[in-house]
Design an enzyme around this catalytic site. Structure first.
Site, mmCIF file in Angstrom:
data_model
loop_
_atom_site.group_PDB
_atom_site.id
_atom_site.type_symbol
_atom_site.label_atom_id
_atom_site.label_comp_id
_atom_site.label_asym_id
_atom_site.label_seq_id
_atom_site.Cartn_x
_atom_site.Cartn_y
_atom_site.Cartn_z
ATOM 1 N N ARG A 1 14.908 -17.342 1.276
ATOM 2 C CA ARG A 1 16.040 -17.018 0.398
ATOM 3 C C ARG A 1 15.659 -17.090 -1.097
ATOM 4 O O ARG A 1 16.421 -16.692 -1.953
ATOM 5 C CB ARG A 1 17.253 -17.895 0.687
ATOM 6 C CG ARG A 1 17.027 -19.378 0.499
ATOM 7 C CD ARG A 1 18.326 -20.146 0.740
ATOM 8 N NE ARG A 1 18.136 -21.587 0.737
ATOM 9 C CZ ARG A 1 19.120 -22.462 0.538
ATOM 10 N NH1 ARG A 1 20.345 -22.025 0.353
ATOM 11 N NH2 ARG A 1 18.885 -23.758 0.551
ATOM 12 N N GLU B 1 29.325 -19.495 9.177
ATOM 13 C CA GLU B 1 27.933 -19.052 9.195
ATOM 14 C C GLU B 1 27.499 -18.642 10.611
ATOM 15 O O GLU B 1 27.751 -19.378 11.574
ATOM 16 C CB GLU B 1 27.049 -20.183 8.670
ATOM 17 C CG GLU B 1 27.476 -20.667 7.273
ATOM 18 C CD GLU B 1 26.962 -22.047 6.944
ATOM 19 O OE1 GLU B 1 25.830 -22.372 7.369
ATOM 20 O OE2 GLU B 1 27.676 -22.808 6.258
ATOM 21 N N ARG C 1 24.433 -19.311 -5.661
ATOM 22 C CA ARG C 1 25.478 -20.071 -4.937
ATOM 23 C C ARG C 1 26.568 -19.100 -4.491
ATOM 24 O O ARG C 1 27.397 -18.642 -5.287
ATOM 25 C CB ARG C 1 26.081 -21.151 -5.832
ATOM 26 C CG ARG C 1 27.205 -21.928 -5.170
ATOM 27 C CD ARG C 1 26.788 -22.727 -3.978
ATOM 28 N NE ARG C 1 25.752 -23.697 -4.334
ATOM 29 C CZ ARG C 1 24.996 -24.328 -3.431
ATOM 30 N NH1 ARG C 1 25.167 -24.099 -2.153
ATOM 31 N NH2 ARG C 1 24.056 -25.184 -3.820
ATOM 32 N N ASP D 1 31.578 -30.029 7.692
ATOM 33 C CA ASP D 1 30.225 -29.506 7.891
ATOM 34 C C ASP D 1 29.934 -29.635 9.385
ATOM 35 O O ASP D 1 29.475 -30.662 9.855
ATOM 36 C CB ASP D 1 29.221 -30.321 7.068
ATOM 37 C CG ASP D 1 27.869 -29.624 6.963
ATOM 38 O OD1 ASP D 1 27.055 -30.036 6.111
ATOM 39 O OD2 ASP D 1 27.639 -28.648 7.717
ATOM 40 N N HIS E 1 24.259 -17.362 6.109
ATOM 41 C CA HIS E 1 25.083 -18.475 5.590
ATOM 42 C C HIS E 1 26.180 -17.921 4.668
ATOM 43 O O HIS E 1 26.196 -18.217 3.464
ATOM 44 C CB HIS E 1 24.124 -19.394 4.837
ATOM 45 C CG HIS E 1 24.673 -20.711 4.417
ATOM 46 N ND1 HIS E 1 25.760 -20.886 3.601
ATOM 47 C CD2 HIS E 1 24.240 -21.979 4.685
ATOM 48 C CE1 HIS E 1 25.979 -22.170 3.385
ATOM 49 N NE2 HIS E 1 25.087 -22.850 4.031
HETATM 50 O O1 TA6 Z 1 25.561 -24.842 6.165
HETATM 51 C C1 TA6 Z 1 26.056 -26.037 5.629
HETATM 52 C C2 TA6 Z 1 24.959 -26.684 4.794
HETATM 53 O O2 TA6 Z 1 23.832 -26.982 5.576
HETATM 54 C C3 TA6 Z 1 25.545 -27.924 4.123
HETATM 55 O O3 TA6 Z 1 25.059 -29.113 4.720
HETATM 56 C C4 TA6 Z 1 25.126 -27.760 2.662
HETATM 57 O O4 TA6 Z 1 23.848 -28.296 2.445
HETATM 58 C C5 TA6 Z 1 25.154 -26.236 2.546
HETATM 59 O O5 TA6 Z 1 24.536 -25.797 3.749
HETATM 60 C C6 TA6 Z 1 24.547 -25.667 1.276
HETATM 61 O O6 TA6 Z 1 23.173 -25.830 1.302
HETATM 62 P P1 TA6 Z 1 22.325 -25.288 0.024
HETATM 63 O O7 TA6 Z 1 20.909 -25.645 0.339
HETATM 64 O O8 TA6 Z 1 22.539 -23.797 -0.055
HETATM 65 O O9 TA6 Z 1 22.919 -25.985 -1.181
#
Ligand code: TA6
Length: 297
Positions: free
Chosen positions: A98, A270, A74, A211, A168
């Site tokens: 990933r 991102e 995370r 978001d 991201h």
């Molecule tokens: O980029 C934003 C997003 O798509 C959010 O909707 C949220 O899901 C975030 O990514 C984190 O996603 P993850 O799969 O890493 O928990």
């Protein structure tokens, strides 16, 4: 897959780059340069940290993040490929790379002491079961006064394929409620919180979950990190969309790998090809997505 010892024997750079394992079997490159330090996980080719000298860490990771096989950390800069976002067919959100162990391809130092780390992966039975295409995917990470991440997609198959993707990146901010994002003024965005779309008026500020996929934008974005008295610039290439995300206090509760209140310390800006911004890669062709991060204090 190489062990840490094998990776260090082949790729360590004395005084600049070594591999270590906090979690057995998950090597992390620890990078030290005169201008900055960084770390990059071999699993997912995930930048986990980048801190230029003289300022707070720029890339954020949760203090309760876990690093385990098959799960992204995370924070950092997850590589989302060959699709961006959640899928309705049960395939993993943000693609499958990933959580895979990549190969270290090369390490080198540049004249100014920056360090270049190159990781790559290619298709195999597992990937083809999820996405029936042949590919070579490479991430080049250049660590120095700035941080450059270049994701290179090569189509090694006989037919064109279409991808969406993203770097991201989670950024550390002093206080999200004092933070603004500049560079997206008058840009249309798809709002994944409301399900609607709108045009950005003025700077982006934060009062709740956000978001958004900003579309038709190749602009640099600037995180005005007021509480840290600095600005973080994200320049990009090969991208016509930018995603801005903060889970805020309610959505944060849904993440076991986020501690209560951590939403205040982070912001994702991102560098993507997301939403309507799709990329078609012809057979034998390639596409490069680049994010270049710099800090002014
Ligand atoms: O980029 C934003 C997003 O798509 C959010 O909707 C949220 O899901 C975030 O990514 C984190 O996603 P993850 O799969 O890493 O928990």
């Amino acid at each position: 897959m190489h062990t840490c010892d094998q990776l260090n024997a082949q790729f360590a750079l004395a005084g600049s780059l070594t591999f270590s394992e906090v979690t057995p079997g998950l090597p992390v490159a620890q990078i030290t340069t005169p201008m900055a330090t960084a770390s990059v996980a071999v699993q997912g080719a995930q930048v986990l940290s980048w801190q230029p000298a003289g300022t707070a860490p720029v890339v954020w990771t949760s203090r309760v993040a876990v690093h385990q096989p098959g799960k992204g950390v995370r924070g950092g800069a997850p590589v989302c490929w060959p699709w961006f976002g959640a899928q309705s067919d049960g395939r993993p959100a943000h693609g499958f790379v990933r959580t895979r162990l990549w190969q270290v391809r090369s390490t080198s130092r540049t004249a100014d002491g920056s360090v270049l780390l190159v990781l790559g992966m290619t298709d195999d039975e597992q990937t083809r079961a999820l996405w029936p295409h042949a590919f070579d995917l490479e991430l080049q990470v250049l660590v120095g006064q700035t941080l450059t991440m270049s994701l290179i997609t090569r189509n090694t198959g006989a037919e064109a394929f279409v991808i969406t993707q993203g770097l991201h990146t989670y950024f550390q901010v002093g206080d999200i409620t004092q933070t603004r994002v500049l560079g997206l003024e008058n840009t249309r965005y798809l709002d994944k919180v409301t399900g609607g779309e709108a045009v950005q008026s003025g700077a982006v500020s934060f009062v709740g979950e956000m978001d958004r996929i900003y579309v038709d934008t190749t602009a640099d974005t600037v995180i005005d990190d007021v509480a840290n008295d600095r600005q973080i610039r994200i320049a990009k290439a090969g991208s016509a969309s930018t995603v801005v995300w903060n889970p805020w206090s309610e959505k944060e509760k849904g993440f076991a790998d986020m501690a209560a209140g951590e939403y205040r310390d982070m912001l994702c800006v991102e560098t993507t090809n997301a939403g309507p911004d799709v990329v078609s890669v012809p057979a034998g062709g390639s596409h490069t997505l680049t994010a270049l991060v710099s800090v002014s204090v």
